[in-house]
Design a protein around this motif. Structure first.
Motif, PDB file in Angstrom:
ATOM      1  N   ALA A 135      -6.228  -6.536  -6.769  1.00 51.63           N
ATOM      2  CA  ALA A 135      -7.131  -7.739  -6.550  1.00 51.63           C
ATOM      3  C   ALA A 135      -8.432  -7.879  -7.650  1.00 51.63           C
ATOM      4  O   ALA A 135      -8.516  -8.744  -8.317  1.00 51.63           O
ATOM      5  N   ALA A 136      -9.258  -6.800  -7.807  1.00 57.29           N
ATOM      6  CA  ALA A 136     -10.431  -6.740  -8.265  1.00 57.29           C
ATOM      7  C   ALA A 136     -10.108  -6.813  -9.757  1.00 57.29           C
ATOM      8  O   ALA A 136     -10.551  -7.337 -10.710  1.00 57.29           O
ATOM      9  N   ALA A 137      -9.152  -6.008 -10.285  1.00 55.00           N
ATOM     10  CA  ALA A 137      -8.565  -5.865 -11.679  1.00 55.00           C
ATOM     11  C   ALA A 137      -8.207  -7.121 -12.142  1.00 55.00           C
ATOM     12  O   ALA A 137      -8.181  -7.657 -13.162  1.00 55.00           O
ATOM     13  N   GLY A 138      -7.383  -8.105 -11.270  1.00 58.22           N
ATOM     14  CA  GLY A 138      -6.969  -9.229 -11.675  1.00 58.22           C
ATOM     15  C   GLY A 138      -7.954 -10.214 -11.739  1.00 58.22           C
ATOM     16  O   GLY A 138      -8.019 -11.051 -12.738  1.00 58.22           O
ATOM     17  N   ALA A 185      -6.522  -0.245   0.428  1.00 59.27           N
ATOM     18  CA  ALA A 185      -7.359   0.148  -0.827  1.00 59.27           C
ATOM     19  C   ALA A 185      -6.682   0.037  -2.282  1.00 59.27           C
ATOM     20  O   ALA A 185      -7.675  -0.688  -2.857  1.00 59.27           O
ATOM     21  N   MET A 186      -5.610   0.407  -2.169  1.00 59.33           N
ATOM     22  CA  MET A 186      -4.895  -0.073  -3.585  1.00 59.33           C
ATOM     23  C   MET A 186      -4.617  -1.533  -3.780  1.00 59.33           C
ATOM     24  O   MET A 186      -4.806  -2.090  -4.837  1.00 59.33           O
ATOM     25  N   SER A 187      -4.390  -2.452  -2.663  1.00 61.81           N
ATOM     26  CA  SER A 187      -4.712  -3.866  -2.673  1.00 61.81           C
ATOM     27  C   SER A 187      -5.754  -4.361  -3.357  1.00 61.81           C
ATOM     28  O   SER A 187      -6.075  -5.118  -3.965  1.00 61.81           O
ATOM     29  N   ILE A 188      -6.788  -3.918  -2.515  1.00 63.46           N
ATOM     30  CA  ILE A 188      -8.254  -4.318  -3.035  1.00 63.46           C
ATOM     31  C   ILE A 188      -8.338  -3.946  -4.620  1.00 63.46           C
ATOM     32  O   ILE A 188      -9.096  -4.672  -5.348  1.00 63.46           O
TER      33      ILE A 188
END
Length: 380
Positions: A21-24, A15-18
């Motif tokens: 990625a969305a923030a980037g 969940a943290m990786s997702i």
């Protein structure tokens, strides 16, 4: 390592990786760091806002003398310029000097070089013509010393003239004042301006034709009945016959007397004495008195210069003929006096002489007395 992590922890990492990625992806789309949009090579940077000034209107610089060391020019090679373009609210930078702005600027030096200031700059007139001229303008100190700094008289500096070239000065006609010029000659002055009447002018022309020598005198006025508006002084008659002394008369009696002498007396003297007349002695001309100088009598014609009395006639041979009753044996003298006395009535309205009365025993009296009728009083 994933196998060593528990199932719940594995789900949390995914969940943290997702989220990361969305923030980037969001950061790359906004342009604030992160991903660079395709096609951009250089890094974009935000600069501070800049206020752009409208470009000034083109101007024509006029070089003036460099400002002295006391002014605010930083470089000795710098020269001040004055723009001749008009200034206005939309062009605030026009009509000013291009002085470098720095601390300690000498505002007096800047003001002195302004076009409307107290400037000693050269001025040229006649621009656009074939003959421009350099104009000398006095300095402000000279104007203050003169006391009239606000009145400047600009005089063109003329080039040196060639000595061989003559200087032609065009003399313009001067207009006189509105007053009429004074005319000293009474014959030239019109009657409406106080000149002689036409009859007086015509009389004087006749005197000149007769060869009479005379001069005009100022008007004579010695009270009621004693005046001559246009008197003359008679000195000689035709043929150079002198009148002794000079007689003050009016022109009319002078004309009649001159004709009588020329046409009657002179020919009679040459016929009887073979000699011309040299002079005539007059006993009375103008005289402010009554008839025969009697108190209460009417004014004499002498009072208006209208009569003349003759007492003696001198011939060229020296013989003097006195006007008196001739002696018994004075035949030539008696003939002469009787002839001229009888013929005189053609020229005068009154003729008196020896035998008329006691007052005329020693002279002839001739006058032009005006009577209501054409009567002539001639004692022959």
């Amino acid at each position: 390592m994933l196998y060593c992590v528990s199932g719940s922890r594995r789900v949390r990492l995914v969940a943290m990786s997702i989220v990361l990625a969305a923030a980037g992806v969001g950061a790359g789309c906004s342009g604030e760091g992160g991903l660079v949009p395709p096609g951009d090579v250089l890094e974009l940077s935000q600069s501070a806002p800049v206020m752009r000034v409208e470009p000034a209107a083109p101007f024509i610089p006029q070089t003036i003398s460099p400002v002295s060391s006391s002014s605010a020019i930083s470089s000795p090679n710098e020269t001040a310029f004055i723009s001749s373009a008009p200034s206005g609210p939309d062009m605030p930078a026009q009509n000013v000097l291009a002085y470098p702005v720095s601390d300690g600027v000498d505002m007096t030096g800047i003001t002195a070089a302004l076009p409307e200031g107290n400037s000693n700059q050269p001025v040229v007139t006649g621009i656009g013509t074939d003959q421009p001229q350099l104009v000398a303008i006095p300095s402000f100190e000279e104007l203050e010393a003169a006391g009239t700094p606000d009145r400047v008289q600009i005089t063109p500096i003329e080039p040196a003239r060639v000595e061989s070239e003559p200087v032609v000065v065009e003399e313009k006609p001067r207009q006189l004042a509105g007053l009429l010029p004074r005319i000293s000659n009474p014959m030239a002055k019109p009657e409406w301006a106080g000149g002689m009447p036409a009859s007086e002018k015509a009389c004087r022309k006749r005197l000149k034709r007769l060869g009479v020598t005379y001069r005009d005198l100022p008007p004579i006025s010695n009270g009621p009945g004693c005046s001559i508006p246009h008197p003359i002084e008679l000195t000689k008659l035709s043929g150079g016959i002198e009148i002794k002394p000079a007689a003050k008369l009016n022109c009319a009696i002078t004309d009649a007397f001159a004709q009588w002498v020329k046409k009657e007396l002179a020919p009679a003297a040459r016929l009887r004495y073979v000699s011309g007349v040299r002079s005539i002695h007059q006993m009375s001309a103008y005289s402010c008195r009554t008839m025969n100088s009697k108190r209460g009598a009417p004014m004499s014609e002498h009072a208006s210069g209208n009569a003349i009395d003759i007492g003696k006639i001198t011939l060229n041979n020296g013989k003097a003929i006195k006007v008196r009753k001739p002696g018994l044996f004075s035949f030539r003298e008696k003939s002469l006096l009787n002839t001229v006395r009888a013929d005189s009535c053609k020229y005068f309205t009154t003729v008196l002489g020896p035998g008329s009365d006691v007052h005329h025993k020693d002279h002839f009296h001739f006058d032009l007395r005006t009577r209501k009728t054409s009567y002539r009083h001639c004692d022959l």
